[in-house]
Motif scaffolding. Structure first.
Motif, short mmCIF file in Angstrom:
data_model
loop_
_atom_site.label_atom_id
_atom_site.label_comp_id
_atom_site.label_asym_id
_atom_site.label_seq_id
_atom_site.Cartn_x
_atom_site.Cartn_y
_atom_site.Cartn_z
N ALA A 137 0.84 -1.20 0.00
CA ALA A 137 0.00 0.00 0.00
C ALA A 137 0.87 1.25 0.00
O ALA A 137 0.61 2.22 -0.73
N ASN A 138 1.93 1.25 0.81
CA ASN A 138 2.83 2.41 0.83
C ASN A 138 3.58 2.54 -0.48
O ASN A 138 3.89 3.67 -0.92
N HIS A 139 3.90 1.42 -1.11
CA HIS A 139 4.55 1.46 -2.41
C HIS A 139 3.68 2.22 -3.41
O HIS A 139 4.13 3.18 -4.06
N CYS A 140 2.42 1.82 -3.53
CA CYS A 140 1.52 2.49 -4.47
C CYS A 140 1.25 3.93 -4.04
O CYS A 140 1.17 4.83 -4.87
N LEU A 141 1.13 4.14 -2.74
CA LEU A 141 0.90 5.49 -2.23
C LEU A 141 2.05 6.41 -2.62
O LEU A 141 1.85 7.55 -3.05
N GLY A 142 3.27 5.93 -2.47
CA GLY A 142 4.43 6.74 -2.83
C GLY A 142 4.47 7.09 -4.30
O GLY A 142 4.78 8.21 -4.69
N LEU A 143 4.11 6.12 -5.15
CA LEU A 143 4.11 6.37 -6.59
C LEU A 143 3.00 7.34 -6.98
O LEU A 143 3.19 8.22 -7.83
N ALA A 144 1.83 7.18 -6.36
CA ALA A 144 0.73 8.10 -6.65
C ALA A 144 1.08 9.51 -6.19
O ALA A 144 0.81 10.50 -6.89
N ALA A 145 1.68 9.62 -5.01
CA ALA A 145 2.09 10.93 -4.51
C ALA A 145 3.13 11.56 -5.44
O ALA A 145 3.13 12.78 -5.66
N THR A 146 4.01 10.74 -5.99
CA THR A 146 5.01 11.23 -6.94
C THR A 146 4.33 11.82 -8.17
O THR A 146 4.69 12.90 -8.65
N GLU A 147 3.34 11.11 -8.70
CA GLU A 147 2.61 11.60 -9.86
C GLU A 147 1.95 12.95 -9.56
O GLU A 147 1.85 13.82 -10.43
N LEU A 148 1.50 13.12 -8.32
CA LEU A 148 0.79 14.34 -7.94
C LEU A 148 1.71 15.44 -7.45
O LEU A 148 1.26 16.55 -7.14
N GLY A 149 3.00 15.15 -7.34
CA GLY A 149 3.95 16.14 -6.84
C GLY A 149 3.84 16.38 -5.35
O GLY A 149 4.29 17.41 -4.84
N LEU A 150 3.28 15.40 -4.63
CA LEU A 150 3.15 15.50 -3.17
C LEU A 150 4.39 14.85 -2.55
O LEU A 150 4.36 13.71 -2.09
N TRP A 151 5.47 15.60 -2.51
CA TRP A 151 6.75 15.00 -2.19
C TRP A 151 6.85 14.52 -0.75
O TRP A 151 7.44 13.48 -0.48
N ASP A 152 6.28 15.25 0.19
CA ASP A 152 6.32 14.80 1.59
C ASP A 152 5.58 13.47 1.75
O ASP A 152 6.04 12.57 2.46
N ASP A 153 4.43 13.35 1.08
CA ASP A 153 3.69 12.09 1.11
C ASP A 153 4.53 10.96 0.50
O ASP A 153 4.57 9.84 1.03
#
Length: 281
Positions: free
Chosen positions: A85-101
């Protein structure tokens, strides 16, 4: 290969590159993937694998949805389900430019990964380090990448060590630590001598350090490995002109224009050619 590593390999196969910020190249799990152990579940049999494939399949077009679903699953799960879940969360946050997430998700995935999965730890750590670099948090990026490189060393993964060393070199250049960056690139080229991009970085750094003979050796190695790469031809010309070899510089820059006429490098090469005296007729 354990189930966690198998699912990470799956993520790399069915989803976007986990290193969308700064490509890390093909992980060694994909270079030398062993046969699946008989007791391993296939993707059709494993709910976690199916969920991960679906989550990654939303990227990049539905990144916000993937981000929300991954957050919900992360909050309601434990063990390998939470890691994925954190793996996908990190990739999704990357796509959105949410770097802290992204940084937080990748660090959490790294920390939850078992100690016998050091390659996975190293990869998650590298992803966190690259996210920190994208956020312009250079000190944190360097710390994360150094830890990731140590994890890759503990995993006896030379390709992963080389990739992370190259990423760390970029951070060190950004902080003005040029000699330390060169040491990282030396390590990277020793561990993976056939990576043209690393030789290009090394040549560029050596040129900045005014070590032109060494820069020439490095750019020749890069050119041998990737003769059609316009970035390599462009840098070869810069090294040549600084070394007083204007004819060689012209040849390099003209080759960039001929091989990749619509590339940004070709436009730069045209500008360089306009600044030097025309060749004697």
């Amino acid at each position: 290969m354990t189930l966690i590593t198998s699912l990470l390999v799956l993520a790399l196969q069915v989803g976007p590159n986990p290193s969308v910020i700064s490509p890390l190249g093909t992980p060694d799990e994909l270079r030398n993937r062993p046969e699946r152990a008989p007791q391993e579940k296939s993707i059709e049999q494993d709910p976690a694998a199916l969920w991960l494939a679906e989550c990654l399949g939303m990227l990049p077009d539905q990144a916000a949805r993937a981000h929300s679903l991954a957050q919900l699953r992360r909050n309601d799960s434990a063990g390998r389900d939470r890691i994925l879940a954190n793996h996908c969360l990190g990739l999704a946050a990357t796509e959105l430019g949410l770097w802290d997430d992204a940084i937080g998700a990748f660090i959490a995935a790294r920390d939850d990964t078992p100690g016998d999965e050091m390659r996975a730890k190293a990869r998650f750590g590298a992803m966190a380090g690259n996210a920190a670099l994208a956020a312009q948090d250079l000190e944190r990026s360097a710390t994360l990448l150094k830890t990731a490189r140590s994890d890759a060393q503990a995993a006896a993964s030379a390709p992963m060590q080389a990739i992370i060393a190259s990423d760390l070199a970029r951070v060190l250049v950004a902080t003005g630590q040029l000699e330390d960056a060169l040491a990282e690139l030396d390590l990277s080229t020793q561990l993976i001598p056939d990576e043209a991009g690393t030789w290009l970085l090394k040549a560029t750094l050596l040129r900045r350090l005014e070590r032109l003979d060494e820069a020439q050796t490095a750019i020749e190695e890069a050119s041998t490995l990737a003769p059609a790469d316009p970035a390599i031809g462009l840098e070869a010309g810069v090294i040549a002109v600084l070394s007083g070899r204007e004819d060689a510089a012209r040849t390099s820059w003209q080759s960039v224009i001929d091989l990749a006429p619509s590339s940004p490098e070709a436009l730069t090469a045209q500008g360089y050619l306009a600044q030097i005296e025309p060749a004697a007729s």
